[in-house]
Motif scaffolding. Structure first.
Motif, PDB file in Angstrom:
ATOM      1  N   ILE A   1       0.556  -0.824   0.164  1.00  0.00           N
ATOM      2  CA  ILE A   1      -0.047  -0.167  -0.343  1.00  0.00           C
ATOM      3  C   ILE A   1       0.497   1.456  -0.046  1.00  0.00           C
ATOM      4  N   GLY A   2       0.145   2.444  -0.877  1.00  0.00           N
ATOM      5  CA  GLY A   2       0.926   3.698  -0.629  1.00  0.00           C
ATOM      6  C   GLY A   2       0.526   4.711  -0.319  1.00  0.00           C
ATOM      7  N   ILE A   3       0.845   5.506   0.897  1.00  0.00           N
ATOM      8  CA  ILE A   3      -0.025   6.258   1.517  1.00  0.00           C
ATOM      9  C   ILE A   3       0.529   7.633   0.667  1.00  0.00           C
ATOM     10  N   LEU A   4      -0.776   8.426   0.075  1.00  0.00           N
ATOM     11  CA  LEU A   4      -0.059   9.567  -0.183  1.00  0.00           C
ATOM     12  C   LEU A   4      -0.626  10.610   0.547  1.00  0.00           C
ATOM     13  N   GLY A   5       0.294  11.431   1.288  1.00  0.00           N
ATOM     14  CA  GLY A   5       0.632  12.231   2.587  1.00  0.00           C
ATOM     15  C   GLY A   5       0.857  12.003   4.179  1.00  0.00           C
ATOM     16  N   THR A   6       1.566  13.241   4.895  1.00  0.00           N
ATOM     17  CA  THR A   6       2.096  12.180   5.716  1.00  0.00           C
ATOM     18  C   THR A   6       1.107  13.188   7.238  1.00  0.00           C
ATOM     19  N   GLY A   7       0.050  13.191   6.952  1.00  0.00           N
ATOM     20  CA  GLY A   7      -1.434  13.899   7.891  1.00  0.00           C
ATOM     21  C   GLY A   7      -1.944  12.591   8.745  1.00  0.00           C
ATOM     22  N   MET A   8      -2.302  13.791   9.584  1.00  0.00           N
ATOM     23  CA  MET A   8      -3.797  12.605  10.461  1.00  0.00           C
ATOM     24  C   MET A   8      -4.255  11.364   9.721  1.00  0.00           C
ATOM     25  N   VAL A   9      -4.343  12.301   8.636  1.00  0.00           N
ATOM     26  CA  VAL A   9      -5.742  10.992   7.757  1.00  0.00           C
ATOM     27  C   VAL A   9      -4.642  10.381   7.424  1.00  0.00           C
ATOM     28  N   GLY A  10      -3.557  10.311   6.321  1.00  0.00           N
ATOM     29  CA  GLY A  10      -2.325   9.469   6.116  1.00  0.00           C
ATOM     30  C   GLY A  10      -1.639   7.982   7.424  1.00  0.00           C
ATOM     31  N   GLU A  11      -1.645   8.877   8.604  1.00  0.00           N
ATOM     32  CA  GLU A  11      -0.927   8.305   9.171  1.00  0.00           C
ATOM     33  C   GLU A  11      -2.370   7.127   9.774  1.00  0.00           C
TER      34      GLU A  11
ATOM     35  N   LYS B   1      -3.275   1.865  11.065  1.00  0.00           N
ATOM     36  CA  LYS B   1      -3.600   0.764  11.052  1.00  0.00           C
ATOM     37  C   LYS B   1      -3.647  -0.669   9.693  1.00  0.00           C
ATOM     38  N   LEU B   2      -3.229  -0.103   8.585  1.00  0.00           N
ATOM     39  CA  LEU B   2      -2.695  -1.763   7.227  1.00  0.00           C
ATOM     40  C   LEU B   2      -1.004  -2.475   8.172  1.00  0.00           C
ATOM     41  N   VAL B   3      -0.727  -0.764   8.611  1.00  0.00           N
ATOM     42  CA  VAL B   3       0.555  -2.060   8.886  1.00  0.00           C
ATOM     43  C   VAL B   3       0.123  -2.935  10.198  1.00  0.00           C
ATOM     44  N   GLN B   4      -0.788  -2.242  10.938  1.00  0.00           N
ATOM     45  CA  GLN B   4      -1.195  -3.265  11.742  1.00  0.00           C
ATOM     46  C   GLN B   4      -2.014  -4.441  11.234  1.00  0.00           C
ATOM     47  N   LYS B   5      -2.706  -4.208  10.511  1.00  0.00           N
ATOM     48  CA  LYS B   5      -3.675  -5.340   9.775  1.00  0.00           C
ATOM     49  C   LYS B   5      -2.805  -6.056   8.382  1.00  0.00           C
ATOM     50  N   GLY B   6      -1.162  -6.190   9.011  1.00  0.00           N
ATOM     51  CA  GLY B   6      -0.144  -7.060   8.469  1.00  0.00           C
ATOM     52  C   GLY B   6       0.058  -6.643   6.438  1.00  0.00           C
ATOM     53  N   HIS B   7      -0.311  -5.331   6.697  1.00  0.00           N
ATOM     54  CA  HIS B   7       0.702  -4.551   4.934  1.00  0.00           C
ATOM     55  C   HIS B   7       1.535  -3.986   4.805  1.00  0.00           C
ATOM     56  N   GLU B   8       2.585  -4.182   3.920  1.00  0.00           N
ATOM     57  CA  GLU B   8       3.999  -3.390   3.835  1.00  0.00           C
ATOM     58  C   GLU B   8       2.877  -1.667   3.166  1.00  0.00           C
ATOM     59  N   VAL B   9       3.077  -0.706   4.283  1.00  0.00           N
ATOM     60  CA  VAL B   9       2.702   0.605   3.991  1.00  0.00           C
ATOM     61  C   VAL B   9       4.400   1.249   3.780  1.00  0.00           C
ATOM     62  N   LYS B  10       3.947   2.389   1.783  1.00  0.00           N
ATOM     63  CA  LYS B  10       5.270   2.670   2.163  1.00  0.00           C
ATOM     64  C   LYS B  10       4.417   5.029   1.994  1.00  0.00           C
ATOM     65  N   MET B  11       4.566   5.362   2.524  1.00  0.00           N
ATOM     66  CA  MET B  11       4.326   6.182   3.285  1.00  0.00           C
ATOM     67  C   MET B  11       5.459   7.553   2.276  1.00  0.00           C
ATOM     68  N   GLY B  12       4.301   8.226   1.914  1.00  0.00           N
ATOM     69  CA  GLY B  12       4.762   9.081   0.805  1.00  0.00           C
ATOM     70  C   GLY B  12       4.740  10.775   1.071  1.00  0.00           C
ATOM     71  N   SER B  13       5.665  11.482   0.862  1.00  0.00           N
ATOM     72  CA  SER B  13       5.581  13.076   0.510  1.00  0.00           C
ATOM     73  C   SER B  13       6.305  13.520  -0.077  1.00  0.00           C
ATOM     74  N   ARG B  14       6.662  15.084   0.417  1.00  0.00           N
ATOM     75  CA  ARG B  14       7.240  15.366  -0.824  1.00  0.00           C
ATOM     76  C   ARG B  14       9.154  15.350  -0.798  1.00  0.00           C
ATOM     77  N   SER B  15       9.304  14.814   0.450  1.00  0.00           N
ATOM     78  CA  SER B  15      10.500  15.119   0.102  1.00  0.00           C
ATOM     79  C   SER B  15      10.631  13.248   0.860  1.00  0.00           C
TER      80      SER B  15
END
Lengths: 215, 215
Positions: free
Chosen positions: B3-13, B18-32
């Protein structure tokens, strides 16, 4: 109570019939004092029902129901004369859909304004109460038609007018859950429910549903 | 799943955790690639969490979550490169509020368009699924947070993508009532719920509520 109904369509007839049945005196108004649909309604509704022009109905009622299409509501109210409307309560249950750009329709007043606010701005001495606009008219007058918990929204600038309308909703139409959205700017919030209502109507194939805020 | 998450705000976090907790691999993306908020999230989220640029996250995920503000979503997606997005599923849970005319806010895309449709038009090879945008993020990932029956709406042009996202909503976030609004034009219907959501938030003083269609 004396009630004026503006409009002779299905919504006006449904609201008028229920209010007559509940013992109110109801005058149905239209462009013509001898409108045929209004005459038919009067003939089957007994001696508490009458008809007249929009002006006659507005003059007659202590509480008025705007059952015209949203795109002509201001023009209809203008035709009754501003003096006629002074101090009256208008229950605005109309919506103003814009089909000019195709389907699904947009809203004529967009997202920074609403029909309710436009009517209130146009007639400052009228007490506009926006409510009932988020469901089919058969549910408006009979909350029990939908099972379980579900809600009607209300808003307006005059607390006393809102109280009177809330009492009518509870006593005559059976509403238990009335959610107060505050002043008349809340009308844009409730009017923006129409597009999803239309979508759900398409999905379910019937109008026997209503919004509920679970919490 | 990746899973790719676009955004580092409260919603993205919230979604990412939750998705990590459920066993998914998650990469959080931002400008930097070295965004501090993303780094903090990774450091507390274990070895299934990682961070990168928006492009890194979009490349990584089979399913992407748009957790950016609606007013910058298209620009953010553009920055990942259209090739990167080809064939991917984008869960669009964002809204695009317009505060330029004061409060209550309007909607940037008005009533004849929506953020979801705008993203789909801008990236025809991306499978946009609009959902979850009608509630607080704490409820998005935990339907049981609100008692009783309540609903999440979903829409999009690709039935298979909607099915995959619906399965994720059910299995990982606990959603039982998922209402399919049809193609992506349904996004304008669900995005128009935001104004009443904001109004109810003001009335109730908390975000622990959700819409339910009673019938």
């Amino acid at each position: 109570m004396k009630i004026g109904i503006l409009g002779t369509g299905m919504v006006g007839e449904t609201i008028g019939s229920k209010l007559v049945q509940k013992g109110h005196e109801v005058k149905m108004g239209s462009r013509s004092a001898t409108n045929e649909k209004a005459a038919q309604w009067v003939s089957k509704s007994g001696n508490k029902a009458s008809q007249g022009t929009f002006k006659d109905a507005a003059y007659f009622g202590d509480i008025l129901f705007n059952c015209t299409k949203g795109e002509i509501s201001v023009e209809v109210l203008r035709s009754t004369g501003e003096e006629t409307l002074k101090g009256k309560i208008l229950v605005d249950l109309a919506n103003a859909l814009d089909f000019s750009k195709g389907r699904p329709p947009g809203l004529i007043f967009g997202t920074n304004d609403s029909l309710g606010e436009t009517i209130q701005r146009s007639f400052p001495d009228l007490k506009v109460v926006k409510t009932l606009n988020t469901m089919n008219c058969t549910i408006m007058v009979n909350a029990n038609r939908v099972p379980g918990e579900h809600d009607v929204f209300i808003c307006g600038n005059d607390p006393e007018a809102k109280k009177k309308v809330s009492d009518l909703l509870a006593n005559d139409f059976g509403w238990k859950n009335i959610i107060d959205l505050g002043d008349i700017t809340g009308a844009r919030a409730s009017e923006m429910l129409l597009p999803i209502w239309l979508r759900l109507y398409g999905t379910f194939g019937n109008t026997d549903f209503n919004f509920h805020i679970s919490r």
